[in-house]
Write a protein that holds these residues in place. Structure first.
Motif, short mmCIF file in Angstrom:
data_model
loop_
_atom_site.label_atom_id
_atom_site.label_comp_id
_atom_site.label_asym_id
_atom_site.label_seq_id
_atom_site.Cartn_x
_atom_site.Cartn_y
_atom_site.Cartn_z
N LEU A 96 -28.63 3.63 12.84
CA LEU A 96 -27.96 3.78 14.14
C LEU A 96 -27.50 5.22 14.35
O LEU A 96 -27.66 5.77 15.45
CB LEU A 96 -26.78 2.82 14.26
CG LEU A 96 -26.00 2.90 15.58
CD1 LEU A 96 -26.89 2.60 16.77
CD2 LEU A 96 -24.80 1.95 15.53
N GLU A 97 -26.98 5.85 13.32
CA GLU A 97 -26.56 7.25 13.43
C GLU A 97 -27.74 8.14 13.84
O GLU A 97 -27.61 8.99 14.72
CB GLU A 97 -25.97 7.74 12.11
CG GLU A 97 -24.61 7.15 11.79
CD GLU A 97 -24.11 7.56 10.41
OE1 GLU A 97 -24.62 8.56 9.85
OE2 GLU A 97 -23.22 6.87 9.90
N LYS A 98 -28.89 7.95 13.22
CA LYS A 98 -30.08 8.73 13.54
C LYS A 98 -30.52 8.48 14.98
O LYS A 98 -30.83 9.42 15.73
CB LYS A 98 -31.21 8.39 12.57
CG LYS A 98 -32.57 8.97 12.91
CD LYS A 98 -32.65 10.46 12.74
CE LYS A 98 -34.09 10.93 12.92
NZ LYS A 98 -34.22 12.36 12.86
N VAL A 99 -30.53 7.23 15.40
CA VAL A 99 -30.93 6.85 16.75
C VAL A 99 -30.00 7.50 17.78
O VAL A 99 -30.46 8.05 18.79
CB VAL A 99 -30.95 5.31 16.87
CG1 VAL A 99 -30.90 4.84 18.31
CG2 VAL A 99 -32.18 4.75 16.16
N GLN A 100 -28.71 7.46 17.53
CA GLN A 100 -27.76 8.06 18.46
C GLN A 100 -27.92 9.58 18.51
O GLN A 100 -27.88 10.18 19.59
CB GLN A 100 -26.33 7.68 18.06
CG GLN A 100 -26.03 6.21 18.30
CD GLN A 100 -24.69 5.79 17.76
OE1 GLN A 100 -24.28 6.17 16.66
NE2 GLN A 100 -23.96 4.99 18.55
N LYS A 101 -28.12 10.19 17.36
CA LYS A 101 -28.29 11.65 17.29
C LYS A 101 -29.52 12.11 18.08
O LYS A 101 -29.49 13.14 18.75
CB LYS A 101 -28.42 12.09 15.83
CG LYS A 101 -28.64 13.57 15.66
CD LYS A 101 -28.81 13.92 14.19
CE LYS A 101 -29.24 15.36 14.06
NZ LYS A 101 -29.91 15.64 12.80
N GLU A 102 -30.58 11.32 18.02
CA GLU A 102 -31.85 11.71 18.66
C GLU A 102 -31.95 11.24 20.10
O GLU A 102 -32.94 11.53 20.78
CB GLU A 102 -33.03 11.16 17.85
CG GLU A 102 -33.11 11.70 16.44
CD GLU A 102 -33.26 13.21 16.37
OE1 GLU A 102 -33.89 13.80 17.28
OE2 GLU A 102 -32.76 13.81 15.41
N GLY A 103 -30.97 10.49 20.59
CA GLY A 103 -31.01 10.01 21.97
C GLY A 103 -31.97 8.86 22.21
O GLY A 103 -32.44 8.63 23.32
N ILE A 104 -32.25 8.11 21.15
CA ILE A 104 -33.13 6.94 21.27
C ILE A 104 -32.33 5.81 21.91
O ILE A 104 -31.27 5.44 21.43
CB ILE A 104 -33.70 6.52 19.89
CG1 ILE A 104 -34.58 7.66 19.34
CG2 ILE A 104 -34.45 5.21 19.98
CD1 ILE A 104 -34.97 7.50 17.88
N SER A 105 -32.87 5.28 23.01
CA SER A 105 -32.14 4.25 23.76
C SER A 105 -32.61 2.83 23.46
O SER A 105 -31.93 1.86 23.77
CB SER A 105 -32.25 4.51 25.26
OG SER A 105 -33.60 4.56 25.65
N ASP A 106 -33.78 2.69 22.85
CA ASP A 106 -34.28 1.36 22.52
C ASP A 106 -35.38 1.47 21.48
O ASP A 106 -36.05 2.52 21.37
CB ASP A 106 -34.82 0.64 23.76
CG ASP A 106 -34.92 -0.87 23.58
OD1 ASP A 106 -34.42 -1.40 22.56
OD2 ASP A 106 -35.51 -1.52 24.45
N ILE A 107 -35.57 0.41 20.75
CA ILE A 107 -36.70 0.28 19.84
C ILE A 107 -37.31 -1.08 20.09
O ILE A 107 -36.63 -2.10 20.00
CB ILE A 107 -36.28 0.42 18.36
CG1 ILE A 107 -35.68 1.80 18.10
CG2 ILE A 107 -37.49 0.17 17.45
CD1 ILE A 107 -35.13 1.99 16.71
N GLN A 108 -38.58 -1.07 20.46
CA GLN A 108 -39.32 -2.31 20.69
C GLN A 108 -40.21 -2.57 19.48
O GLN A 108 -40.81 -1.63 18.93
CB GLN A 108 -40.18 -2.19 21.94
CG GLN A 108 -39.40 -2.01 23.21
CD GLN A 108 -38.71 -3.30 23.63
OE1 GLN A 108 -39.32 -4.37 23.66
NE2 GLN A 108 -37.43 -3.20 23.95
N VAL A 109 -40.27 -3.83 19.06
CA VAL A 109 -41.14 -4.18 17.93
C VAL A 109 -42.02 -5.37 18.29
O VAL A 109 -41.65 -6.22 19.10
CB VAL A 109 -40.35 -4.50 16.63
CG1 VAL A 109 -39.61 -3.29 16.12
CG2 VAL A 109 -39.44 -5.68 16.81
N SER A 110 -43.16 -5.40 17.64
CA SER A 110 -44.06 -6.54 17.70
C SER A 110 -44.41 -6.89 16.27
O SER A 110 -44.68 -6.00 15.45
CB SER A 110 -45.33 -6.17 18.48
OG SER A 110 -46.22 -7.26 18.50
#
Length: 139
Positions: A96-110
Motif C-alpha cells: 500500500l505504501e508503494k501504491v500511494q507513493k506512485e499514485g496508483i489508484s487501482d489494481i485490477q486482477v484476473s
C-alpha cells in the motif's frame, strides 16, 4: 487514467499442494488473509483457488514494480471476490505504501486455473483518485 504497470504469473497447482501438505496452517496463515483462507478452503477446488491467489499476489508485485523486497509481505495483499466471483484487491503494509507513493489508484486482477496450473494477470492503474479507503488493510 494511465497504466502504471502490468504483471502476470503462472504456477503449478501441484507445487502449492505440496507446500500445503508439508506446512499446512503455517503456510496458509503466512501467505493468505483470513478471508482468503476461508474462501479457498471451502472451495471444491481448494488447491487451485489457493494457487490462483498466490499467482495474483505475484502478478500484483510485478505490476507495481517491487517484486519481493524488504518491507513487502504476502499478507499485504488480500484478494477477495464479490458475489459473482470477480476478484478485488485489498492492500496494506509495504505494498500500500508503494501504491500511494506512485499514485496508483487501482489494481485490477484476473485469475484462472485448471487442474494443473493457475495463472493471474494484474494491471496497476494511475488515476485522479488515490487507492480506495475501503480496500485498505488496517492492522
Amino acid at each position: 487514467m494511465r497504466i502504471y504497470g502490468i504483471g502476470t504469473d503462472i504456477t503449478e497447482c501441484a507445487r502449492v499442494k505440496r507446500i500445503l501438505e508439508k506446512h499446512g496452517d503455517y503456510f496458509i496463515h503466512h501467505v493468505y488473509s483470513d478471508w482468503e483462507a476461508a474462501y479457498c478452503g471451502q472451495r471444491k477446488q481448494a488447491v487451485e483457488s489457493f494457487t490462483g491467489r498466490w499467482c495474483a499476489k505475484e502478478a500484483i508485485l510485478k505490476a507495481v514494480g517491487t517484486g519481493w523486497i524488504r518491507g513487502i509481505s504476502w499478507r499485504d495483499m488480500d484478494i477477495r471476490a464479490d458475489i459473482s466471483g470477480k476478484p478485488f484487491v485489498f492492500l496494506g503494509g509495504g505494498v500500500l505504501e508503494k501504491v500511494q507513493k506512485e499514485g496508483i489508484s487501482d489494481i485490477q486482477v484476473s485469475i484462472s486455473h485448471c487442474q494443473s496450473h493457475a495463472t493471474a494477470f494484474a494491471v496497476a492503474i494511475c488515476g485522479e483518485n488515490s487507492f480506495p479507503e475501503e480496500r485498505r488493510i488496517t492492522r
